[in-house]
Design a protein around this motif. Structure first.
Motif, PDB file in Angstrom:
ATOM      1  N   TRP A 141       3.780 -78.971 -54.639  1.00 17.84           N
ATOM      2  CA  TRP A 141       3.982 -77.957 -55.683  1.00 17.84           C
ATOM      3  C   TRP A 141       3.110 -78.257 -56.900  1.00 17.84           C
ATOM      4  N   LEU A 162      -0.004 -76.059 -58.418  1.00 13.17           N
ATOM      5  CA  LEU A 162      -0.052 -75.606 -59.812  1.00 13.17           C
ATOM      6  C   LEU A 162      -1.286 -76.164 -60.523  1.00 13.17           C
ATOM      7  N   LEU A 173      -4.167 -73.924 -59.757  1.00 12.60           N
ATOM      8  CA  LEU A 173      -4.086 -72.677 -60.535  1.00 12.60           C
ATOM      9  C   LEU A 173      -4.421 -72.930 -62.009  1.00 12.60           C
ATOM     10  N   LEU A 174      -3.953 -74.066 -62.524  1.00 18.94           N
ATOM     11  CA  LEU A 174      -4.260 -74.406 -63.912  1.00 18.94           C
ATOM     12  C   LEU A 174      -5.756 -74.606 -64.109  1.00 18.94           C
ATOM     13  N   ILE A 227      -3.449 -66.130 -64.405  1.00 25.43           N
ATOM     14  CA  ILE A 227      -2.983 -67.056 -63.354  1.00 25.43           C
ATOM     15  C   ILE A 227      -2.689 -68.426 -63.950  1.00 25.43           C
ATOM     16  N   ALA A 248       0.897 -70.510 -64.162  1.00 26.89           N
ATOM     17  CA  ALA A 248       0.958 -71.881 -63.634  1.00 26.89           C
ATOM     18  C   ALA A 248       1.404 -72.862 -64.716  1.00 26.89           C
ATOM     19  N   ALA A 282       5.137 -72.594 -65.129  1.00 28.56           N
ATOM     20  CA  ALA A 282       5.791 -73.180 -63.954  1.00 28.56           C
ATOM     21  C   ALA A 282       5.712 -74.701 -63.983  1.00 28.56           C
ATOM     22  N   LEU A 283       4.544 -75.221 -64.332  1.00 31.56           N
ATOM     23  CA  LEU A 283       4.365 -76.677 -64.342  1.00 31.56           C
ATOM     24  C   LEU A 283       5.234 -77.330 -65.409  1.00 31.56           C
TER      25      LEU A 283
END
Lengths: 291, 438
Positions: free
Chosen positions: B35, B39, B42-43, B379, B383, B386-387
């Motif tokens: 996960w 991320l 995406l980061l 995006i 991310a 989420a992170l």
């Protein structure tokens, strides 16, 4: 509570407890670093947008000019305009405006009114190269009986301008003589004035060799060639027009061309219902076409 | 000097910190490493987009003078209103003390701070001179500008949220209670002002009017609640801190809130479409036409109406599966629907031309396509949230505490139950020397 530098874990939370001294030390380093780096960053990015035009740009502020003594007005005569596009060229050359059609201070539209009343509007490359008869807004055959006329467009220099009201940092403002200007050192490039303008008169300056104020990323628009009118000259588009379709003058002077026209002939403004009170009046505009 | 972080006592020098982070990463369970790796990719995409967009006048975005506000503005609006929605939803627990909403307390505050910081980050990338915005708003205030007020309110909101989080973790109940109340007030004021940024523009008939701030607040409530629904499904699914109360209280509570929000927003969207199509203002008719049958029709009907409103309502009402899964699915669809809604809203106001602007033929409508830079930034923003939230979930204590009951609320229901009903006989007050009535 201990006063030394050791850190103890606060049993009430899973985060470390820091002493006041440590917090002050951290703040003394972090805050100036953050402030300094953001200012440095802002200065560095502004360097990438500066160009040579800043050196040759004429300062619009003239110490001997009394702005409060004048009230500038503009009249566009659509019955005279031939759609040559010279005004657009003159403006781009005078003010170092980008050459493409999207980023322009003034442009000319062709309105084609079909017999059924529908109106097609086009402005290829802001009308800078004139209008070819074969390339038509209706993108096809022109219906017999279609009437065509040309409508030069520019900033309306509204007395009740939405752009000055919405600017979050007061970068756009109205001079005492009625011209709306942009302070390029204050503008943040948010684009609020661009979307707020009902006449599409504004744009954000793209980076490139041609930037009117020497700065990219800021809002720009027609200024009635403020650097010229404060020195007793006419705007470039008015001076260049071969048929006198653009007229500029002082509304405080009853003998000026614009005062005479407004007094003696029926004119109209665009989007009067919005209450912006434009300073630009139109002669012969049959109806506003909203393409 | 040492500090306790990521579950261990750390020496505060870069080498020790790096070694500790590497050790912790190696000790992570495999799914979590996957996960985090996802991320991180995406980061990196977001960071690349952000770096490209740093140059004034050359940001690599797809906006034009005709459509000056694009995907970055949509991203800012989405994260800003989600922040407000999180506080609106959880205020039922934090401000009004309603028991079934108490599990939302800690998680909403962390998510709210993350969403608002992300929103500020996106808008900083959209502005050509973001530092001037901060200095200009402070030293050249422009009270006539709704954008100035929006900056003031969201800046104040961030201060209240940070106070809320700090007081929550460092055990200052009274400060926390006050911060929750103030944040909840700002959760209404701030998105209303964000709506006013669009709503004051007479030049844009689709945005103009009093319903824009209303729809912004309603959408905020919806997206904030939906994000909580998604988070609490994760809490229950992976049995994180407080998962029992999450399953028993939070998830049913979110379901109730989602249903209310969906019904309100459905009514507002219906009103928007009907009045837009029947309006006497040709600009509004044209813009609504672009939305329902023009270039925005597909995202509007498919992602906004069917997937974003109708499907979640059905999923929440019809017991096709266990409730947590239904709430999670509905929440995901609602989140996507709100994002698409803000996207179509921002574009519909600009694609219908006010005139053949700036020399470009825009009949019958203008066009806009998000550039790769803009897509990358959004995006990266998702991310980032989420992170950071995953890290918060793993390393912070998110157990419910009594910090929200510092100020006792009057037990209105209990008091009401003790009073006689209006139709019951109430004894006349006894005068001195009299015998009481029997």
């Amino acid at each position: 509570m201990t006063t030394d530098d050791s850190v103890h874990t606060d049993p009430r939370s899973s985060l470390p407890a820091i002493s006041r001294r440590q917090l002050l030390k951290l703040g003394a380093v972090a805050v100036p670093s953050l402030a300094g780096s953001t200012l440095l960053f802002d200065w560095m990015t502004s360097l990438t947008s500066a160009d040579d035009s800043a050196a040759t740009r004429v300062d619009p502020i003239v110490s001997s000019y009394d702005a409060a003594a004048h009230r500038w007005g503009f009249v566009v005569d659509t019955t005279s305009c031939i759609g040559c596009g010279q005004c657009v060229v003159a403006c781009k050359e005078e003010n170092n405006v980008p050459l493409d059609g999207e980023h322009t201070r003034t442009w000319v539209e062709r309105h084609s009114v079909a017999p059924d009343g529908s109106v097609a509007v086009d402005a290829p490359e802001a009308g800078v190269g004139g209008f070819a008869a074969s390339a038509h807004a209706a993108s096809g055959a022109v219906q017999p009986g279609t009437r065509t006329y040309f409508v030069p467009r520019l900033c309306m220099q509204c007395e009740n301008s939405p752009c000055t009201a919405v600017c979050p940092v007061g970068a756009t403002y109205r001079t005492p003589d009625g011209v709306v200007l942009v302070d390029e050192q204050r503008c943040i490039g948010c684009g609020f004035c661009v979307v707020a303008c009902p006449y599409g008169a504004r744009y954000l300056v793209p980076a490139g060799p041609r930037t009117p104020a020497g700065v990219a990323g800021v809002a720009d628009k027609c200024t009635f060639c403020y650097h010229r009118i404060t020195r007793g000259r006419q705007p470039a588009c008015v001076e260049i027009c071969p048929v006198g379709a653009r007229k500029f003058g002082d509304l405080n002077d009853p003998s000026s061309a614009v005062s005479t026209i407004l007094r003696e002939r029926p004119t109209r403004v665009m989007k009067a219902s919005l209450g912006t009170s434009p300073r630009v009046h139109y002669l012969g505009l049959e109806r506003e076409a909203e393409a | 000097m040492t500090a306790r972080a990521i579950g261990r006592q750390l020496r505060l020098d870069p080498g020790a910190v790096m070694r500790a982070v590497a050790d912790e990463a190696r000790a992570l369970p495999r799914p979590l490493r996957v996960w985090f790796g996802f991320l991180a990719v995406l980061l990196a995409i977001g960071a690349a987009g952000a770096l490209r967009s740093l140059f004034p006048g050359d940001k690599g975005v797809g906006t034009t003078p005709t459509v000056e506000w694009g995907l970055l503005i949509v991203g800012y609006v989405f994260f800003a209103i989600t922040t407000s929605g999180l506080c609106l939803a959880s205020s039922l627990g934090t401000v009004f003390g309603i028991e079934r909403f108490r599990p939302l307390e800690k998680r909403h505050a962390i998510l709210a701070v993350l969403c608002l910081v992300t929103a500020f980050g996106i808008i900083a990338l959209d502005l050509h001179y973001p530092v001037r915005m901060v200095l200009g708003a402070a030293f050249n205030p422009s009270p006539s500008s709704p954008m100035w007020w929006m900056g003031v309110f969201y800046g104040t909101y961030l201060c209240f949220l940070l106070t809320e989080v700090w007081s929550m973790f460092f055990g200052h109940p009274r400060i926390h209670q006050a911060a929750c109340v103030l944040s909840s007030c700002m959760a209404v004021i701030a998105p209303s002002t964000l709506g006013a940024v669009f709503g004051v523009l007479a030049a844009r008939p689709f945005w103009h009017g009093p319903f824009t701030p209303l729809l912004m607040v309603a959408s905020a409530f919806l997206s904030g609640t939906a994000l909580l629904g998604l988070v609490f499904w994760v809490v229950r699914r992976f049995e994180l801190t407080g998962f029992v109360r999450a399953a028993e209280l939070a998830i049913p509570a979110v379901r109730q809130l989602l249903l209310v929000g969906l019904l309100v927003v459905t009514a507002l969207v219906g009103r928007e479409v009907v009045t837009g199509l029947l309006s006497g203002d040709p600009g509004l008719v044209r813009a609504t036409d672009i939305l329902v049958s023009g270039p925005l029709a597909l995202p509007f009907w498919l992602l906004r109406v069917i997937s974003g409103l109708a499907a979640p309502i059905l999923i929440l009402l019809v017991p096709i599966a266990a409730m947590p899964a239904r709430v999670a699915l509905a929440s995901s669809l609602v989140l996507l629907g709100v994002f698409v809604d803000r996207f179509t809203f921002v574009l519909a106001g600009q694609l219908a031309p006010t005139t053949a602007v700036s020399g470009v033929v825009s009949a019958p409508h203008a066009s806009y396509l998000p550039s790769p830079v803009e897509i990358a930034i959004v995006i990266g923003a998702v991310a980032f949230v989420a992170l950071m939230y995953t890290l918060a979930e793993r390393y912070l204590d998110l157990a419910e505490s009594d910090v929200h009951t510092a100020i006792a609320f009057p037990d209105i229901v209990g008091i009401a139950r003790r009073l006689p009903a209006p139709w019951q006989h109430r004894p006349r007050p006894v005068e001195p020397g009299e015998e009481p009535e029997r």
